[in-house]
Design an enzyme around this catalytic site. Structure first.
Site, short mmCIF file in Angstrom:
data_model
loop_
_atom_site.label_atom_id
_atom_site.label_comp_id
_atom_site.label_asym_id
_atom_site.label_seq_id
_atom_site.Cartn_x
_atom_site.Cartn_y
_atom_site.Cartn_z
N GLY A 193 26.48 -14.19 -17.37
CA GLY A 193 27.47 -14.77 -18.28
C GLY A 193 28.30 -13.73 -19.00
O GLY A 193 29.52 -13.78 -18.99
N ALA A 194 27.61 -12.77 -19.62
CA ALA A 194 28.31 -11.75 -20.38
C ALA A 194 27.34 -10.64 -20.76
O ALA A 194 26.13 -10.81 -20.59
CB ALA A 194 28.93 -12.34 -21.64
N MET A 195 27.88 -9.55 -21.28
CA MET A 195 27.04 -8.40 -21.59
C MET A 195 27.45 -7.78 -22.92
O MET A 195 28.62 -7.52 -23.16
CB MET A 195 27.15 -7.38 -20.44
CG MET A 195 26.30 -6.16 -20.62
SD MET A 195 24.53 -6.60 -20.67
CE MET A 195 23.95 -5.37 -21.83
N GLU A 196 26.43 -7.50 -23.74
CA GLU A 196 26.64 -7.13 -25.14
C GLU A 196 26.86 -5.65 -25.39
O GLU A 196 26.58 -5.17 -26.49
CB GLU A 196 25.42 -7.59 -25.95
CG GLU A 196 24.11 -6.82 -25.66
CD GLU A 196 23.19 -7.48 -24.64
OE1 GLU A 196 23.69 -8.27 -23.81
OE2 GLU A 196 21.98 -7.19 -24.67
N ASN A 197 27.37 -4.87 -24.42
CA ASN A 197 27.60 -3.44 -24.60
C ASN A 197 28.17 -3.14 -25.99
O ASN A 197 29.09 -3.82 -26.44
CB ASN A 197 28.58 -2.92 -23.55
CG ASN A 197 28.29 -3.48 -22.19
OD1 ASN A 197 27.21 -3.29 -21.66
ND2 ASN A 197 29.24 -4.23 -21.64
N HIS A 208 26.56 -15.48 -28.81
CA HIS A 208 25.35 -14.83 -28.30
C HIS A 208 25.55 -13.32 -28.20
O HIS A 208 24.73 -12.54 -28.72
CB HIS A 208 24.98 -15.43 -26.95
CG HIS A 208 23.77 -14.84 -26.30
ND1 HIS A 208 22.52 -15.42 -26.41
CD2 HIS A 208 23.61 -13.73 -25.55
CE1 HIS A 208 21.64 -14.68 -25.75
NE2 HIS A 208 22.28 -13.65 -25.21
N GLU A 209 26.61 -12.91 -27.55
CA GLU A 209 26.83 -11.47 -27.36
C GLU A 209 27.09 -10.79 -28.70
O GLU A 209 26.65 -9.68 -28.95
CB GLU A 209 27.97 -11.21 -26.38
CG GLU A 209 27.84 -11.89 -25.01
CD GLU A 209 26.49 -11.70 -24.33
OE1 GLU A 209 25.85 -10.65 -24.54
OE2 GLU A 209 26.06 -12.63 -23.60
N1 TRP Z 1 22.11 -9.15 -21.81
C1 TRP Z 1 22.91 -10.15 -21.18
C2 TRP Z 1 22.85 -11.35 -22.09
O1 TRP Z 1 23.56 -11.48 -22.99
C3 TRP Z 1 22.42 -10.50 -19.81
C4 TRP Z 1 23.06 -9.81 -18.66
C5 TRP Z 1 24.37 -9.66 -18.45
C6 TRP Z 1 22.43 -9.29 -17.52
N2 TRP Z 1 24.57 -9.05 -17.25
C7 TRP Z 1 23.40 -8.81 -16.66
C8 TRP Z 1 21.12 -9.17 -17.13
C9 TRP Z 1 23.11 -8.25 -15.42
C10 TRP Z 1 20.80 -8.59 -15.90
C11 TRP Z 1 21.79 -8.14 -15.06
O2 TRP Z 1 22.04 -12.18 -22.04
ZN ZN Z 2 21.45 -12.06 -24.28
#
Ligand code: TRP
Ligand code: ZN
Length: 901
Positions: free
Chosen positions: A279-283, A315-316
């Site tokens: 879905g998305a990534m919290e970098n 969430h992020e």
């Molecule tokens: N940490 C991310 C979240 O908000 C999850 C996630 C995004 C992820 N991209 C990913 C996990 C790729 C494994 C691989 O939940």
């Molecule tokens: Zn998460």
């Protein structure tokens, strides 16, 4: 640059060269070295990107002397140097998994230069290209595909990142933190330098570069700092970002109001990309999003898409504190950040909309997905004991059951106690990498309570059964509730199964009189207690509670708000459930009573019982009638009351699953509702269909949800509307006149069930209108994959050959293939054609994108529960996959567990 010849650390087919290694939680050891500071330089080119890294490393004094272990994957090593001196190839050890340096001084600078190939990276992990731009995905273990590094979350470093690229191709170059400088170089190239002041684990690193445009906003924190908000997208999407921006601003305000948590940098960036595994990534400071969770306009996104954007943005954002400022010591602790952050985003959404509807939506998804996972081959505790591919453990269990465990602290402590626990958690652990035990200790210590037993929720797999018995003694006016917990059996070979013990279960309970009013809950031998609703704790296998002072036998309302992730088993007759459905003022339990009633009918019918004219059926239909005449209920809630348990939820109640029988059963009951309440449904539909142009407010959203639920019933109801043609006309009219995607998509999916010329016309029209918009075209694939029509498999096969179908794009693959696997009756065709189609594609996709392939293959996990013929056919396909020599670890792990189950 060194003379040593470039060396691949790994070939393109990992498992041929790399042995399958299981990692165990019990084996955790701290790193031999810390990395205090990282300096990275990127020279971006599609097939040949140069990455130099200078790591300032320092020996971990708490560990016995050992080598520096750097992870690396798909890297072409150019050179290694220590404190400026280039090492010869005998001075380091290059393995399949990385680089080992021995005899290092206590502190030094290790420099590596590597070449990577973003253009060929179809795994979407590490640095890759999407729509001609560069982006990264490092969680969980993608950073090692960018440079050599101790790629583990307990190593936290400060990053400085220099990006060089062509000005025309990459006018925008982003990384975490603050932009330090931007300057022109020779040959039409330029350079940007970023610095992130906060120490972070490598999985939070991000880089984005390309031709992107910015939708800007700002936010003033409660202490008065101005934060620049930037949403970066392709130019053609610039008009679709406002909802995401507003969602971000709401999230920032909410975290200040509810948890006192402020944002900590001067800039917060979000980038939307079309190719993304999740879905998305919290970098840190630079979130990367699947464009599905950023872009939203009413004409192209449904109400539920809008909610999805808001929830994922939240969430992020919430991860900035629960995940980034306080992170995980190791990947077994994943639920520390994910369970907690899901809980936080659920609470946020609850505060934006209707609490009842949000809770029901979440529980429906928990029961449908997590319960199934928790009773199959991938069952695992929310804190797993072992993994082969970490990416396989981003599961409904870690996320959604994890959130339920957090919710139980909240239920036991109340909002204020929970806040005290959170405050102490941040006070103790800011800027560090910790464990689930640390979280539990903070909750306990801040409130001076004992949460020792809560540990069992972290270490045990499976969904507990909660059995409730009651007893009424009219003479003494005493009423006894007895709670018993047990686990349904799972193979002992699954970690977290053997030796399971009772877990603490908070049971929110009220006792209702015959008008539905709550009795005061007075336990025997207790000083008078004024509350009408109590949280009863079951800490052992069994416990009884005796209530006194009752003038009549009460009707119990237990597990209100779904206060624990268990399966409730309670002997209740239809009258009692119908009563709760009419009177329970806990809106979750009111809905759940209806679900329980419906589920009974559905299971009986699927098992061959004739229900026509039965008392139970009549009572259920009457109870539905009571709901439809209750004018106090909002449309979304009413829509939920009218929605029967899903086919997958019904399947969980059956020993030998026959998807055809389950489908017929659900169709039967739906037709009964449509026949009995046809007039109300038609009237409701007519009223809501005339409610004027699209509006984006809660009442209008509720209206659409109810309207489209009604329409779905009306297209079933032959008696009120006559022949099929009439149904199709109703749906086609809505399709044609829709001024928003919610209505258009709802009508289109109904047309897909009905088939015929109106369906074909609408599909053609939809394609014409939207084929240039990937997210909308995904919907076109999905509605066809979900069609209940006989011919769906043939149709889906044809769609896999459609020019717009693209095996390298996860959204597109999911829109067709994953959606198809949800189509219980057509995916589970008795000839096994559905399983074969899935398997063909799993094998193709696994060569490029193991994470995606492994998600798809886990759709075969529940084969054991199927009736014998389908079970055999599904097993055949699992064996076919397993026979392939070049499987990724991701797919291998899933398939092995499934076959061994
Ligand atoms: N940490 C991310 C979240 O908000 C999850 C996630 C995004 C992820 N991209 C990913 C996990 C790729 C494994 C691989 O939940
Ligand atoms: Zn998460």
């Amino acid at each position: 640059m060194s003379e040593s010849s470039p060396t691949e650390t790994e070939t393109e087919t990992p498992s041929e060269t790399q042995s399958v290694r299981t990692v165990y939680r019990k084996d955790y050891t701290p790193p031999n070295f810390w990395v205090d500071h990282v300096d990275l330089q990127f020279d971006l080119q599609p097939n040949e990107t140069y990455v130099s890294a200078q790591l300032r490393v320092r020996r971990n004094q708490d560990q016995p002397p050992g080598p520096l272990q750097l992870d690396g994957n798909h890297l072409q090593l150019q050179s290694v140097a220590v404190d400026g001196r280039t090492l010869s190839s005998t001075e380091y050890q290059l393995t399949t998994g990385g680089l080992i340096l021995t005899d290092l001084p206590e502190e030094c600078v290790v420099e590596t230069r590597v070449v990577i190939d973003p253009e060929s990276n179809k795994a979407l992990s590490g640095l890759y290209r999407t729509s001609g731009n560069y982006c990264t995905q490092c969680e969980a273990q993608g950073f090692r595909r960018i440079t050599f590094f101790p790629d583990r979350p307990d190593v936290m470093s400060r990053y400085r990142v220099t990006i060089r690229g062509e000005k025309t191709q990459c006018p925008v170059m982003l990384s975490n933190g603050n932009r330090l400088s931007q300057s022109d170089l020779q040959d039409g190239r330029h350079e940007v330098i970023w610095e992130d002041p906060f120490p972070k684990p490598s999985y939070l690193f991000a880089l984005v570069a390309g031709d992107l445009k910015c939708h800007r906003g700002s936010f003033t924190t409660r202490s008065g700092r101005e934060v620049a908000l930037e949403i970066w997208v392709e130019e053609r999407n610039l008009s679709q970002c406002e909802h995401a921006l507003v969602s971000l601003q709401k999230s920032m305000r909410w975290d200040e109001d509810v948890f006192g948590l402020e944002y900590d940098l001067d800039i917060y960036m979000i980038v939307a990309v079309d190719d993304f595994n999740m879905g998305a990534m919290e970098n840190k400071g630079l979130n990367v999003f699947n464009s599905k969770f950023v872009l939203a306009l009413p004409e192209t996104a449904t109400d539920s898409d809008f909610l999805g954007v808001e929830a994922v943005i939240a969430h992020e954002y919430f991860h900035n504190w629960t995940g980034n400022r306080v992170t995980c010591r190791d990947w077994f602790q994943l639920t520390l950040k994910e369970g907690l952050t899901v809980f936080r985003d659920q609470q946020f959404t609850t505060d934006q909309t209707s609490a009842a509807v949000k809770r029901i939506d979440d529980v429906v998804s928990l029961r449908g997905r997590q319960f199934a996972e928790d009773s199959g081959p991938m069952a695992h505790p929310i804190r797993p004991e072992s993994y082969i591919a970490m990416d396989n453990f981003y599961t409904a269990t870690v996320y959604d059951k994890g959130a339920e465990i957090i919710r139980m602290y909240h239920t036991q402590l109340g909002a204020e106690g929970f806040r005290r626990g959170m405050d102490l958690y941040f006070q103790r652990h800011d800027n560090s990498a910790v464990t689930c035990d640390d979280f539990r200790a903070a909750m306990a210590d801040a409130n001076k309570v004992d949460f020792t037993l809560m540990d069992r929720w972290y270490s045990q797999a499976g969904t507990p059964d909660l059995t409730v018995d009651d007893q009424w003694d009219a003479d003494s006016g005493q009423y006894t509730l007895t709670f018993t917990q047990s686990y349904p059996p799972l193979p002992e070979s699954i970690p977290g199964v053997s030796g399971r013990q009772p877990v603490p279960i908070p049971i929110r309970t009220a006792l209702l009189d015959s008008n539905g009013d709550e009795f005061p809950m007075q336990l025997t031998g207790e000083i008078p207690h004024p509350t009408n609703e109590r949280v009863l704790m079951l800490n052992d296998t069994q416990r009884s509670f005796v209530f006194t002072g009752l003038s009549q036998r009460p009707v119990p309302s237990v597990l209100r708000g779904y206060s624990a992730p268990v399966r409730l088993r309670m002997q209740r007759d239809d009258e009692q459930l119908a009563f709760l459905m009419a009177h329970d003022n806990d809106s979750f339990n009111r809905w759940d009573a209806g679900q329980t009633l419906a589920l009974r009918l559905l299971v009986s019918y699927a098992q061959g019982e004739d229900l026509s004219g039965s008392d139970s059926l009549t009572r259920f239909l009457d109870a539905i009638g009571q709901q439809t005449s209750d004018t106090t209920l909002d449309g979304s809630y009413l829509a939920l009351l009218l929605t029967l348990p899903s086919e997958s939820t019904i399947a969980q109640e059956m020993k030998s699953v026959d998807p055809d029988a389950i489908h017929s059963s659900r169709q039967f009951l739906r037709a009964q509702i449509a026949a009995r309440h046809g007039n109300w449904l038609a009237e409701t539909y007519r009223k809501l269909a005339q409610s004027g142009p699209y509006r984006n407010d809660p009442a209008s959203i509720d209206g659409r949800r109810l309207k489209n639920t009604a329409l779905a019933y009306l297209t079933l109801d032959r008696d009120t509307l006559g022949p099929d043609e009439k149904s199709a006309e109703l749906a086609a009219n809505q399709y044609d006149s829709a001024d928003n995607m919610t209505d258009r998509q709802a009508a289109l999916s109904l047309l897909c069930d009905l088939g015929g010329p109106k369906c074909e016309a609408a599909l053609a029209d939809f394609y014409d209108r939207y084929h240039g918009m990937p997210l909308v075209l995904d919907k076109w694939f999905t509605v066809q994959a979900l069609s209940s029509a006989e011919s769906t498999l043939t149709h889906v096969i044809k769609l896999t050959e459609h020019p717009d179908f693209d095996l390298t794009n996860p959204n597109r693959v999911r829109s067709l293939l994953q959606a198809f696997t949800m189509n219980q009756v057509r995916f589970h065709r008795p000839d096994g054609g559905g399983y074969q189609l899935l398997t063909d594609h799993v094998l193709m996709i696994d060569r490029q994108n193991p994470q995606l392939a492994s998600r798809l293959v886990s759709r075969l996990n529940d084969y054991r529960r199927l009736e014998p013929v389908r079970q055999g056919l599904m097993r055949e396909q699992l064996e076919r996959i397993n026979a392939s020599k070049s499987l990724s670890n991701d797919v291998r792990e899933i398939v092995t567990r499934a076959l061994e189950f």
